[in-house]
Design an enzyme around this catalytic site. Structure first.
Site, PDB file in Angstrom:
ATOM      1  N   ARG A  72      -0.491 -17.664   1.481  1.00 37.99           N
ATOM      2  CA  ARG A  72      -1.117 -16.861   0.405  1.00 37.99           C
ATOM      3  C   ARG A  72      -0.427 -15.514   0.396  1.00 37.99           C
ATOM      4  O   ARG A  72      -0.892 -14.580   1.014  1.00 37.99           O
ATOM      5  CB  ARG A  72      -2.639 -16.717   0.660  1.00 37.99           C
ATOM      6  CG  ARG A  72      -3.432 -16.150  -0.477  1.00 37.99           C
ATOM      7  CD  ARG A  72      -3.294 -14.632  -0.641  1.00 37.99           C
ATOM      8  NE  ARG A  72      -4.100 -13.827   0.246  1.00 37.99           N
ATOM      9  CZ  ARG A  72      -3.736 -12.627   0.694  1.00 37.99           C
ATOM     10  NH1 ARG A  72      -2.571 -12.085   0.351  1.00 37.99           N
ATOM     11  NH2 ARG A  72      -4.523 -11.949   1.502  1.00 37.99           N
ATOM     12  N   ALA A 102      -9.817 -11.254   2.063  1.00 41.64           N
ATOM     13  CA  ALA A 102      -9.848  -9.811   1.819  1.00 41.64           C
ATOM     14  C   ALA A 102     -11.257  -9.367   1.400  1.00 41.64           C
ATOM     15  O   ALA A 102     -11.805  -8.410   1.965  1.00 41.64           O
ATOM     16  CB  ALA A 102      -8.814  -9.444   0.759  1.00 41.64           C
ATOM     17  N   ARG A 161      23.700  10.725  -1.857  1.00 38.98           N
ATOM     18  CA  ARG A 161      24.543   9.673  -2.457  1.00 38.98           C
ATOM     19  C   ARG A 161      23.758   8.352  -2.510  1.00 38.98           C
ATOM     20  O   ARG A 161      23.744   7.650  -3.533  1.00 38.98           O
ATOM     21  CB  ARG A 161      25.795   9.513  -1.589  1.00 38.98           C
ATOM     22  CG  ARG A 161      26.760   8.435  -2.064  1.00 38.98           C
ATOM     23  CD  ARG A 161      27.980   8.361  -1.140  1.00 38.98           C
ATOM     24  NE  ARG A 161      28.765   9.577  -1.158  1.00 38.98           N
ATOM     25  CZ  ARG A 161      28.907  10.402  -0.096  1.00 38.98           C
ATOM     26  NH1 ARG A 161      28.331  10.116   1.052  1.00 38.98           N
ATOM     27  NH2 ARG A 161      29.617  11.495  -0.202  1.00 38.98           N
ATOM     28  N   LYS A 169       6.434  -5.195   5.684  1.00 37.91           N
ATOM     29  CA  LYS A 169       5.376  -4.531   6.471  1.00 37.91           C
ATOM     30  C   LYS A 169       5.987  -3.874   7.709  1.00 37.91           C
ATOM     31  O   LYS A 169       5.589  -2.780   8.102  1.00 37.91           O
ATOM     32  CB  LYS A 169       4.316  -5.550   6.878  1.00 37.91           C
ATOM     33  CG  LYS A 169       3.546  -6.115   5.671  1.00 37.91           C
ATOM     34  CD  LYS A 169       2.070  -5.824   5.712  1.00 37.91           C
ATOM     35  CE  LYS A 169       1.426  -6.193   4.387  1.00 37.91           C
ATOM     36  NZ  LYS A 169       0.063  -5.801   4.214  1.00 37.91           N
TER      37      LYS A 169
END
Ligand SMILES: NC(=O)C1=CN([C@@H]2O[C@H](COP(=O)(O)OP(=O)(O)OC[C@H]3O[C@@H](n4cnc5c(N)ncnc54)[C@H](OP(=O)(O)O)[C@@H]3O)[C@@H](O)[C@H]2O)C=CC1
Ligand SMILES: CC(=O)C(=O)O
Ligand SMILES: [Mg+2]
Length: 549
Positions: free
Chosen positions: A148, A301, A49, A166
Site C-alpha cells: 500500500r 492510518a 550550480r 524516507k
C-alpha cells in the site's frame, strides 16, 4: 602546489569531568589529484550550480531523477542543498513526487540502491542481508512490502523509492549518517495486474503469497535482521492495513521496530491537533475536552491516528471510555457502528454503540449526525470533502478543523484553496502533501502539512542514540509532544499548527530529546550512560551526533 589533503574545522564531543562538551578539532579531507577536477570548483558556487540545474528541469519526475543521480555522485552536495532548500526539495524526494517515482520505478530505474529480499530467499534470508556492504554501520532501515504505497495501492517492488525517500529525510532531517541507512523492499509478489503484465516490471511476476507464507517469511526476516544488524532500528512502511497491524503487534515487543503509518502518523496528527484545537476553542469558547473528531477512513492510518488522539482527551482529564466516545470513524460502508454487522478487528474499538438505525452512507449526513469540530481524511478518496461538507462544518464551527491527510496530492480529500473559500477563510487546515499558501481578503493564510515526516527522523534519532530494545507507546507520545512544543513564538503568532520544515534539524533534536527521556523512563534504553546527562547536556550530545553535510 596543491596539497593532497585539506584541513576542515569540526566539532567533536569530548567528556570533561563526566560532562560532555564540544571541542573544535580539525580533520583531513582528501582532495582529488590535480587535474581531475576543474581549476575553480568552489563548494558554495557549486551548490548554486546544482540548484540551477534542478530548477531547469521541465517536470517533477525529471527533478527526482536529477536529485537521485546527484545523491549517488555527490551525496554531501545533495544533502547540503536539501537542508538549505527543505520546502522546495522535500516535495520532490518525498510526497507527492515520490508517488510518481514509485508508479514509474520499473521504467526509470537506473542503478541498484537498497536491498531487495524476496520470497525466493526464504530459508536463506541471513545470507542475503550479509551482502549489504556496510553491516557494522547499519542503524536504521525502512522496510516496505510495497502492498500500500501512499494511497496508490499495491505497487510491489516499485515501492522501493518510498523507503529511499524516507531515509533521505532521516539524513537531511535528523543527521543520521547516510552510511547507516538501509532501504529494504520485500518482494512477496504483487496483485497489481498492470505490473504483472509489464515486461519492464522489476519484481517477481506472480500474485502475493498467502498470509501464512508471509508470516513465516517475516519471522525469519526479523530474526535475521536482528542477528546481522544488532544495532538496527526498523521502520515498517506502507504495508497494507491488515499486515501493518499484524506485523507491528507480532514484533514490537521482541525487536526495536515501529510502524510509521500507524504510530508516526498518529504522533504527527496528535501534535497538530493539539495546536489546532487551541485555535478552534479560542474562537468557539468550547472547552478542549468537548472536541468531537470524525474520520473518513478507518485503515492503518485512520485507526492509528484515532488511537493516538485518545491522548489528547486524556490530557484534558477525560477517562479512556470518555475519550473513545469523542471519536467516530467512517469506512467504505459508511459510519462504523456495532449493529452494522461483522467488521475487521482493527475497526471494533471505535465502533459506535450509541447508534442503531439504518447505515448512514453520505458524509454530509454523518456530519449532521455527529456534529464534529474536526474532520480528518485518511481515505484516499479525492475531493470527498466537497463544498457542502465544508460549508456544513463551517456552519457548525466558527473555526472548523479540516485535515485531508491522504497522499499524494491528487488523492487529497480537498485542496487548500477550496477549503479557504468554502469556509470564508476560517478553516484550520493540514494536509498530508503540501499545498501553497493562499491570499484571502488581503491576508496570507498558510496550510499545515500533517505528515509523519515531522516525526520519524527525530523518533528514529532518539531511538538509535538511546539504543532501545523496543519502541514504546510513551516514546511515540513523547515525539508528538516534542513536535507540538517546538513551535517558536513567531510561528505561534502566525497561527501555524506545525513548525516550518526549514527548522527540521532543531525540531528533530527536540523530539529525540523527549524520546530518549521516555525510553529511559520505560527502561528500554541500552545506552544507560545517557541517563546521567542533564537536559542541556543531553541536547548538546544529540546535536553533536548529527551528521552534517
Ligand atoms: N499524512 C500522513 O502522514 C499519512 C497519510 N497516509 C495516507 O492515508 C491514506 C490511507 O492509508 P491507510 O489507512 O493505510 O489505507 P487503507 O486503504 O487501509 O485505508 C483507507 C480507508 O479509507 C476507507 N475508504 C476507502 N474508500 C472510501 C469511501 N469511498 N468512503 C469512505 N471510506 C472509504 C477504507 O474503507 P474500508 O476499510 O471499508 O476499505 C479504509 O478504511 C493513504 O492515502 C495514505 O497515503 C498514511 C500514512 C501517513
Ligand atoms: C506519509 C505516509 O507515510 C503515507 O502516506 O503512507
Ligand atoms: Mg507511509
Amino acid at each position: 602546489m596543491l596539497k593532497t589533503v585539506v584541513r576542515r574545522r569540526v566539532l567533536t564531543p569530548v567528556w570533561v569531568n563526566g560532562v560532555q562538551k564540544l571541542k573544535i578539532t580539525s580533520q583531513s579531507v582528501p582532495r582529488p589529484p590535480r587535474g581531475l577536477v576543474p581549476p575553480v570548483l568552489d563548494e558554495s558556487v557549486h551548490h548554486v550550480r546544482c540548484i540551477q540545474q534542478l530548477r531547469s528541469k521541465d517536470n517533477d519526475i525529471e527533478k527526482y531523477i536529477y536529485l537521485s543521480q546527484l545523491k549517488d555522485a555527490e551525496h554531501r552536495t545533495f544533502y547540503k542543498i536539501c537542508l538549505d532548500n527543505m520546502s522546495e526539495i522535500t516535495p520532490i524526494i518525498y510526497t507527492p513526487t515520490v508517488g510518481d517515482a514509485c508508479l514509474q520505478f520499473s521504467h526509470i530505474y537506473r542503478r541498484p540502491e537498497g536491498l531487495y529480499v524476496s520470497i525466493k530467499d526464504k530459508g536463506s534470508i541471513g545470507k542475503v542481508l550479509r551482502n549489504w556492504p556496510r553491516i557494522d554501520d547499519a542503524r536504521i532501515s525502512v522496510v516496505t512490502d510495497g502492498s500500500r504505497i501512499l494511497g496508490l495501492g499495491d505497487l510491489g517492488v516499485n515501492g522501493m523509492p518510498i523507503a529511499i525517500g524516507k531515509l533521505s529525510l532521516y539524513v537531511a532531517g535528523a543527521g543520521i549518517r547516510p552510511s547507516s541507512t538501509i532501504p529494504i523492499c520485500l518482494d512477496l509478489g504483487t496483485n497489481n495486474p498492470k505490473f504483472l503484465e509489464d515486461p519492464l516490471y522489476l519484481g517477481l511476476r506472480h500474485p502475493r503469497v498467502s498470509k501464512e507464507e508471509m508470516t513465516e517469511f517475516m519471522e525469519e526476516f526479523m530474526h535475521e535482521m536482528s542477528v546481522v544488524f544488532p544495532k538496527l532500528l526498523v521502520q515498517f512502511e506502507d504495508f497494507s492495513t491488515d499486515k501493518a497491524f499484524a506485523h507491528l503487534s507480532a514484533f514490537r515487543e521482541r525487536y526495536p521496530v515501529f510502524n510509521d503509518d500507524i504510530q508516526g502518523t498518529g504522533a504527527v496528527v496528535l501534535s497538530g491537533f493539539m495546536n489546532a484545537a487551541r485555535l478552534s476553542s479560542a474562537a468557539s469558547g468550547r472547552p478542549l475536552s468537548d472536541h468531537r473528531i470524525l474520520f473518513l477512513g478507518a485503515g492503518s492510518a485512520g485507526v492509528g491516528v484515532a488511537m493516538q488522539l485518545m491522548s489528547f482527551f486524556k490530557l484534558q482529564g477525560l477517562s479512556t471510555e470518555e475519550a473513545r466516545r469523542r471519536i467516530w470513524l467512517i469506512d467504505s460502508q459508511g459510519l462504523i457502528y456495532n449493529d452494522r454487522g461483522p467488521m475487521a478487528e482493527h475497526k471494533k474499538y471505535f465502533s459506535r454503540a450509541d447508534y442503531s438505525g439504518p447505515p448512514i452512507m453520505s458524509l454530509a449526513d454523518i456530519v449532521q449526525h455527529v456534529k464534529p469540530t474536526a474532520l480528518l481524511g485518511l481515505s484516499t478518496l479525492k475531493s470527498a470533502f466537497n463544498q457542502s461538507v465544508i460549508e456544513l462544518m463551517s456552519a457548525l464551527n466558527p473555526r472548523p478543523i479540516i485535515f485531508p491527510l491522504s497522499n499524494p496530492v491528487r488523492l487529497s480529500e480537498c485542496e487548500y484553496d477550496e477549503a479557504v473559500q468554502w469556509s470564508n477563510g476560517k478553516v484550520i487546515f493540514a494536509s498530508g502533501s503540501p499545498f501553497p499558501s493562499q491570499e484571502y481578503q488581503g491576508h496570507m493564510l498558510h496550510p499545515g502539512q500533517g505528515n509523519n515526516m515531522y516525526i520519524f527522523p527525530g523518533l528514529g534519532l532518539g531511538a538509535i542514540l538511546a539504543r532501545v530494545s523496543s519502541v514504546t507507546d510513551s516514546m511515540v507520545e513523547a515525539s508528538s509532544l516534542g513536535l507540538a512544543d517546538s513551535l517558536t513564538e513567531e510561528e505561534h503568532n502566525e497561527n501555524l499548527i506545525y513548525p516550518r520544515i526549514e527548522r527540521i534539524r532543531d525540531i528533530s533534536a527536540q523530539i529525540a530529546h523527549g524520546v530518549i527521556r521516555a525510553a529511559q523512563k520505560a527502561g528500554v534504553d541500552q545506552a544507560t550512560y545517557l541517563r546521567n546527562l542533564s537536559d542541556a547536556a543531553l541536547m548538546e550530545y544529540i546535536r553533536s551526533k548529527m551528521w552534517k553535510p
